[in-house]
Design a protein around this motif. Structure first.
Motif, PDB file in Angstrom:
ATOM      1  N   ALA A 147      28.477  23.865 -14.711  1.00 48.71           N
ATOM      2  CA  ALA A 147      29.374  22.831 -14.248  1.00 48.71           C
ATOM      3  C   ALA A 147      29.395  22.531 -12.772  1.00 48.71           C
ATOM      4  CB  ALA A 147      30.764  23.382 -14.326  1.00 48.71           C
ATOM      5  N   LYS A 148      29.204  23.674 -11.983  1.00 46.62           N
ATOM      6  CA  LYS A 148      28.888  23.220 -10.713  1.00 46.62           C
ATOM      7  C   LYS A 148      27.711  22.239 -10.287  1.00 46.62           C
ATOM      8  CE  LYS A 148      28.537  25.605  -6.009  1.00 46.62           C
ATOM      9  NZ  LYS A 148      28.689  26.776  -5.459  1.00 46.62           N
ATOM     10  N   ALA A 149      26.555  22.838 -10.945  1.00 46.63           N
ATOM     11  CA  ALA A 149      25.258  22.175 -10.740  1.00 46.63           C
ATOM     12  C   ALA A 149      25.554  20.807 -11.164  1.00 46.63           C
ATOM     13  CB  ALA A 149      24.097  22.609 -11.612  1.00 46.63           C
ATOM     14  N   ARG A 150      26.277  20.339 -12.373  1.00 52.40           N
ATOM     15  CA  ARG A 150      26.470  18.918 -12.943  1.00 52.40           C
ATOM     16  C   ARG A 150      27.220  18.163 -11.866  1.00 52.40           C
ATOM     17  NH1 ARG A 150      28.485  14.878 -13.629  1.00 52.40           N
ATOM     18  NH2 ARG A 150      28.771  13.592 -15.430  1.00 52.40           N
ATOM     19  N   GLU A 151      28.441  18.775 -11.339  1.00 52.99           N
ATOM     20  CA  GLU A 151      29.012  18.264 -10.072  1.00 52.99           C
ATOM     21  C   GLU A 151      28.196  17.584  -9.103  1.00 52.99           C
ATOM     22  OE1 GLU A 151      32.989  19.339  -7.484  1.00 52.99           O
ATOM     23  OE2 GLU A 151      32.549  20.524  -9.047  1.00 52.99           O
ATOM     24  N   THR A 152      27.292  18.425  -8.633  1.00 53.07           N
ATOM     25  CA  THR A 152      26.465  18.365  -7.583  1.00 53.07           C
ATOM     26  C   THR A 152      25.339  17.248  -7.901  1.00 53.07           C
ATOM     27  OG1 THR A 152      26.746  20.585  -6.710  1.00 53.07           O
ATOM     28  CG2 THR A 152      24.686  19.173  -5.862  1.00 53.07           C
ATOM     29  N   LEU A 153      24.942  17.300  -9.039  1.00 55.05           N
ATOM     30  CA  LEU A 153      23.695  16.305  -9.272  1.00 55.05           C
ATOM     31  C   LEU A 153      24.213  15.110  -9.939  1.00 55.05           C
ATOM     32  CD1 LEU A 153      21.126  19.139 -11.052  1.00 55.05           C
ATOM     33  CD2 LEU A 153      21.162  18.031  -8.636  1.00 55.05           C
ATOM     34  N   GLY A 154      25.293  14.988 -10.632  1.00 59.71           N
ATOM     35  CA  GLY A 154      25.754  13.430 -10.936  1.00 59.71           C
ATOM     36  C   GLY A 154      25.397  13.460 -12.573  1.00 59.71           C
ATOM     37  N   ASP A 155      25.852  12.162 -12.933  1.00 56.92           N
ATOM     38  CA  ASP A 155      25.508  11.776 -14.304  1.00 56.92           C
ATOM     39  C   ASP A 155      24.282  11.815 -14.919  1.00 56.92           C
ATOM     40  OD1 ASP A 155      28.415  11.105 -13.991  1.00 56.92           O
ATOM     41  OD2 ASP A 155      28.060   8.952 -13.797  1.00 56.92           O
ATOM     42  N   CYS A 156      23.319  12.072 -14.006  1.00 50.41           N
ATOM     43  CA  CYS A 156      22.083  12.088 -14.659  1.00 50.41           C
ATOM     44  C   CYS A 156      21.757  13.573 -15.264  1.00 50.41           C
ATOM     45  CB  CYS A 156      20.860  11.557 -13.799  1.00 50.41           C
ATOM     46  SG  CYS A 156      20.905   9.812 -13.651  1.00 50.41           S
ATOM     47  N   ALA A 157      22.382  14.373 -14.760  1.00 48.82           N
ATOM     48  CA  ALA A 157      22.532  15.753 -15.070  1.00 48.82           C
ATOM     49  C   ALA A 157      23.263  15.889 -16.381  1.00 48.82           C
ATOM     50  CB  ALA A 157      22.811  16.731 -14.139  1.00 48.82           C
ATOM     51  N   LEU A 158      22.682  16.510 -17.642  1.00 45.34           N
ATOM     52  CA  LEU A 158      23.314  16.855 -18.721  1.00 45.34           C
ATOM     53  C   LEU A 158      23.324  18.276 -19.006  1.00 45.34           C
ATOM     54  CD1 LEU A 158      21.621  14.197 -20.895  1.00 45.34           C
ATOM     55  CD2 LEU A 158      23.863  13.936 -19.700  1.00 45.34           C
ATOM     56  N   PRO A 159      24.350  19.040 -18.712  1.00 45.37           N
ATOM     57  CA  PRO A 159      24.572  20.480 -18.925  1.00 45.37           C
ATOM     58  C   PRO A 159      24.431  20.847 -20.308  1.00 45.37           C
ATOM     59  CG  PRO A 159      26.526  19.737 -18.354  1.00 45.37           C
ATOM     60  CD  PRO A 159      25.731  18.500 -18.187  1.00 45.37           C
ATOM     61  N   LEU A 160      23.531  22.199 -20.633  1.00 43.54           N
ATOM     62  CA  LEU A 160      23.429  22.545 -22.034  1.00 43.54           C
ATOM     63  C   LEU A 160      23.650  24.094 -21.910  1.00 43.54           C
ATOM     64  CD1 LEU A 160      23.070  22.513 -24.845  1.00 43.54           C
ATOM     65  CD2 LEU A 160      20.556  22.072 -24.834  1.00 43.54           C
ATOM     66  N   VAL A 161      24.779  24.456 -22.104  1.00 48.74           N
ATOM     67  CA  VAL A 161      25.151  26.035 -22.235  1.00 48.74           C
ATOM     68  C   VAL A 161      24.138  26.817 -23.252  1.00 48.74           C
ATOM     69  CG1 VAL A 161      26.569  27.830 -22.098  1.00 48.74           C
ATOM     70  CG2 VAL A 161      27.185  25.636 -21.038  1.00 48.74           C
ATOM     71  N   LEU A 162      23.103  27.680 -22.830  1.00 48.43           N
ATOM     72  CA  LEU A 162      22.410  28.273 -23.829  1.00 48.43           C
ATOM     73  C   LEU A 162      22.139  29.603 -23.227  1.00 48.43           C
ATOM     74  CD1 LEU A 162      19.888  26.005 -25.754  1.00 48.43           C
ATOM     75  CD2 LEU A 162      21.762  27.098 -26.763  1.00 48.43           C
ATOM     76  N   ASP A 163      22.101  30.626 -24.277  1.00 46.49           N
ATOM     77  CA  ASP A 163      21.802  32.081 -23.989  1.00 46.49           C
ATOM     78  C   ASP A 163      20.352  32.296 -24.645  1.00 46.49           C
ATOM     79  OD1 ASP A 163      20.815  34.553 -23.375  1.00 46.49           O
ATOM     80  OD2 ASP A 163      22.626  35.618 -24.196  1.00 46.49           O
ATOM     81  N   LEU A 164      19.118  31.972 -23.853  1.00 46.96           N
ATOM     82  CA  LEU A 164      17.824  31.821 -24.397  1.00 46.96           C
ATOM     83  C   LEU A 164      17.472  33.429 -25.226  1.00 46.96           C
ATOM     84  CD1 LEU A 164      15.933  29.568 -21.959  1.00 46.96           C
ATOM     85  CD2 LEU A 164      16.795  29.005 -24.395  1.00 46.96           C
ATOM     86  N   LEU A 165      18.137  34.491 -24.673  1.00 47.03           N
ATOM     87  CA  LEU A 165      17.953  35.779 -25.227  1.00 47.03           C
ATOM     88  C   LEU A 165      18.517  35.822 -26.647  1.00 47.03           C
ATOM     89  CD1 LEU A 165      17.834  38.081 -22.289  1.00 47.03           C
ATOM     90  CD2 LEU A 165      15.940  37.403 -23.560  1.00 47.03           C
TER      91      LEU A 165
END
Length: 245
Positions: free
Chosen positions: A47-65
């Motif tokens: 969420a913090k990264a999305r706020e910094t990077l703007g609308d071109c950043a699409l967050p996807l919460v995933l635990d790859l393990l």
């Protein structure tokens, strides 16, 4: 003069994108005109990264393990991007350093699973889409440790040797489909992973100034992605000038 951003109109996905190399690479791709799916298990950091990077950043919460979440990743990326993926950067990883005798079974299993198995599954997962389109770029974050038997990190180095072999063999399988596969192998980078370095090695590196910034790695990744399609940068080894193996 053409001022069109280098990655204008392209769609990328980066794993481990909430911090460190992954965040820096996502930031560089967005600055170059791409839309980027940020894949990470850390929801607040995303969420913090999305706020910094703007609308071109699409967050996807995933635990790859988590096997089910890992398997769902390609479809969830395509759902976010309207069914398009041009660039996949397999960056997520763990670190286990120190003497082998001190490593726990759980730490070894988790690191090998994320650094090797998950990368293989993720790349396999995005290949059908890229093969159908006849174009794509896959970048894997490897390490200088893949090219040198680093005595203070035998488990980590072994994982990167394995994944470097994977990158080079898959590249030979898929180049005929218009897909480029390459690895970036940086020396020590200032990220949270360095917190797990042997204290004496970290202090020595700091004293010598022999550490890389994540943004420097991102600049090289962007260089790899923006070469003419007839050129593949197979792998790049980059290290601080003062770093002595």
């Amino acid at each position: 003069m053409n001022h069109t951003p280098l990655l204008s109109g392209q769609v990328a996905a980066v794993t481990g994108a909430a911090s460190g190399i992954g965040f820096a690479c996502a930031q560089a791709m967005i600055a170059a005109g791409a839309q980027v799916v940020l894949v990470d298990r850390d929801a607040p950091a995303l969420a913090k990264a999305r706020e910094t990077l703007g609308d071109c950043a699409l967050p996807l919460v995933l635990d790859l393990l988590d096997p089910a979440q890992c398997a769902a990743m390609p479809a969830r990326i395509l759902a976010l991007t309207g069914g398009r993926l041009d660039i996949f950067h397999a960056n997520a990883g763990l670190y286990v350093g120190g003497d082998l005798i001190d490593a726990t079974d759980d730490a070894i299993d988790r690191m090998l699973n994320l650094n090797i198995n998950v990368v293989m599954k993720n790349v396999r997962g995005v290949l059908p889409h890229m093969m159908e389109r006849g174009v794509g770029d896959i970048i894997v974050t490897s390490s200088l440790a893949a090219h040198f038997p680093t005595p203070w990190e035998p488990v980590y180095a072994s994982s990167k040797w394995a994944i470097d072999c994977f990158v080079q063999t898959v590249r030979r399988q898929v180049f005929k489909h218009g897909i480029r596969v390459g690895a970036i192998s940086p020396g020590p980078v200032i990220t949270s992973l360095l917190a797990d370095w042997p204290a004496e090695k970290l202090e020595e590196a700091k004293a010598k100034g022999s550490l890389l910034e994540a943004a420097e790695v991102a600049n090289v990744v962007l260089f790899m992605l923006t070469r003419p399609r007839g050129m593949t940068i197979r792998d790049v080894v980059m290290m601080p000038t003062q770093f002595d193996l």
